[in-house]
Design a protein around this motif. Sequence first.
Motif, PDB file in Angstrom:
ATOM      1  N   ARG A 132       0.814  -1.220   0.000  1.00 19.79           N
ATOM      2  CA  ARG A 132       0.000   0.000   0.000  1.00 19.79           C
ATOM      3  C   ARG A 132       0.847   1.269   0.000  1.00 19.79           C
ATOM      4  N   TRP A 133       1.973   1.259   0.715  1.00 17.41           N
ATOM      5  CA  TRP A 133       2.765   2.488   0.822  1.00 17.41           C
ATOM      6  C   TRP A 133       3.361   2.910  -0.512  1.00 17.41           C
ATOM      7  N   LEU A 144       4.818  10.163  -6.907  1.00 16.89           N
ATOM      8  CA  LEU A 144       5.998   9.920  -7.738  1.00 16.89           C
ATOM      9  C   LEU A 144       7.262   9.908  -6.885  1.00 16.89           C
ATOM     10  N   ALA A 145       7.342  10.852  -5.943  1.00 18.47           N
ATOM     11  CA  ALA A 145       8.519  10.935  -5.076  1.00 18.47           C
ATOM     12  C   ALA A 145       8.667   9.670  -4.235  1.00 18.47           C
ATOM     13  N   VAL A 146       7.571   9.186  -3.664  1.00 19.30           N
ATOM     14  CA  VAL A 146       7.627   7.973  -2.840  1.00 19.30           C
ATOM     15  C   VAL A 146       8.093   6.781  -3.674  1.00 19.30           C
ATOM     16  N   ARG A 147       7.513   6.620  -4.872  1.00 19.14           N
ATOM     17  CA  ARG A 147       7.891   5.478  -5.715  1.00 19.14           C
ATOM     18  C   ARG A 147       9.334   5.590  -6.213  1.00 19.14           C
ATOM     19  N   ALA A 148       9.770   6.805  -6.508  1.00 19.33           N
ATOM     20  CA  ALA A 148      11.155   6.998  -6.944  1.00 19.33           C
ATOM     21  C   ALA A 148      12.120   6.657  -5.808  1.00 19.33           C
ATOM     22  N   THR A 179       2.009  11.173   4.095  1.00 21.16           N
ATOM     23  CA  THR A 179       2.139   9.740   3.802  1.00 21.16           C
ATOM     24  C   THR A 179       3.042   9.018   4.801  1.00 21.16           C
ATOM     25  N   ARG A 180       3.752   9.761   5.645  1.00 20.69           N
ATOM     26  CA  ARG A 180       4.780   9.163   6.504  1.00 20.69           C
ATOM     27  C   ARG A 180       4.271   8.035   7.394  1.00 20.69           C
ATOM     28  N   ALA A 181       3.028   8.100   7.825  1.00 21.07           N
ATOM     29  CA  ALA A 181       2.506   7.089   8.759  1.00 21.07           C
ATOM     30  C   ALA A 181       2.549   5.673   8.190  1.00 21.07           C
ATOM     31  N   ILE A 182       2.440   5.536   6.878  1.00 17.11           N
ATOM     32  CA  ILE A 182       2.439   4.175   6.309  1.00 17.11           C
ATOM     33  C   ILE A 182       3.757   3.816   5.618  1.00 17.11           C
ATOM     34  N   LEU A 183       4.708   4.737   5.614  1.00 24.02           N
ATOM     35  CA  LEU A 183       5.989   4.473   4.947  1.00 24.02           C
ATOM     36  C   LEU A 183       6.934   3.708   5.866  1.00 24.02           C
ATOM     37  N   PRO A 184       7.848   2.931   5.294  1.00 23.48           N
ATOM     38  CA  PRO A 184       8.872   2.303   6.128  1.00 23.48           C
ATOM     39  C   PRO A 184       9.758   3.395   6.752  1.00 23.48           C
TER      40      PRO A 184
END
Length: 198
Positions: A132-133, A144-148, A179-184
């Motif tokens: 999901r993240w 885009l930034a998260v996926r990159a 988005t930080r709450a669900i990111l590693p």
Amino acid sequence: MSSLPRQIMAYAETLPEGAPICPSALLHMGNRAAIDQALSRLARREQLLRVCRGVYVRPIETEFGVRAPSVDKVIAALSALWGETIVPSGGAAANVLRLTTQVPIQSVYLTSGPTRTLTLFAQVIRLRHAPRWQLVAPGRPAGLAVRAMAFLGPNEVEDGLGAIRQSLTQRDLDELAATRAILPSWLAEPISGLVSCG
């Protein structure tokens, strides 16, 4: 051409580029077996393209010949049809953000649905199930930034965020921060540092 394939093609021509044609949407024209047979016949003649099991699209006629519909339009239509989030892969995101000059050889998209393969004429498109993240903020710079960053990995994330900082608006940064709450943690922590500097 018999009347059922003609009816299907008449219907297909009313649809926008990349719109999926599924047997269940054609049941008003005949029984399921006849519709499946007509769709298979139209696909063999390349009047329709079979994208994956039970999904067809109409090829686009241009002054230079027939081409497949735009991959982006097909992906957007399938995302709506299947109720899935489908986004470009991390490698494609890194390329868009100019973090790499490598152009992905294969068309790979991340999806909330199952992993599967699509075809448009000779082009193969891979849908790969992702956590999901990696699917946050579809179609927006924060996503885009998260996926990159996922593509770059933990060792290069700080440099990557520094390189794209100037291309992100305050709104993008706020969305990225949300988005930080669900990111590693290896990604959430540098994003926190980036946002606090912004």
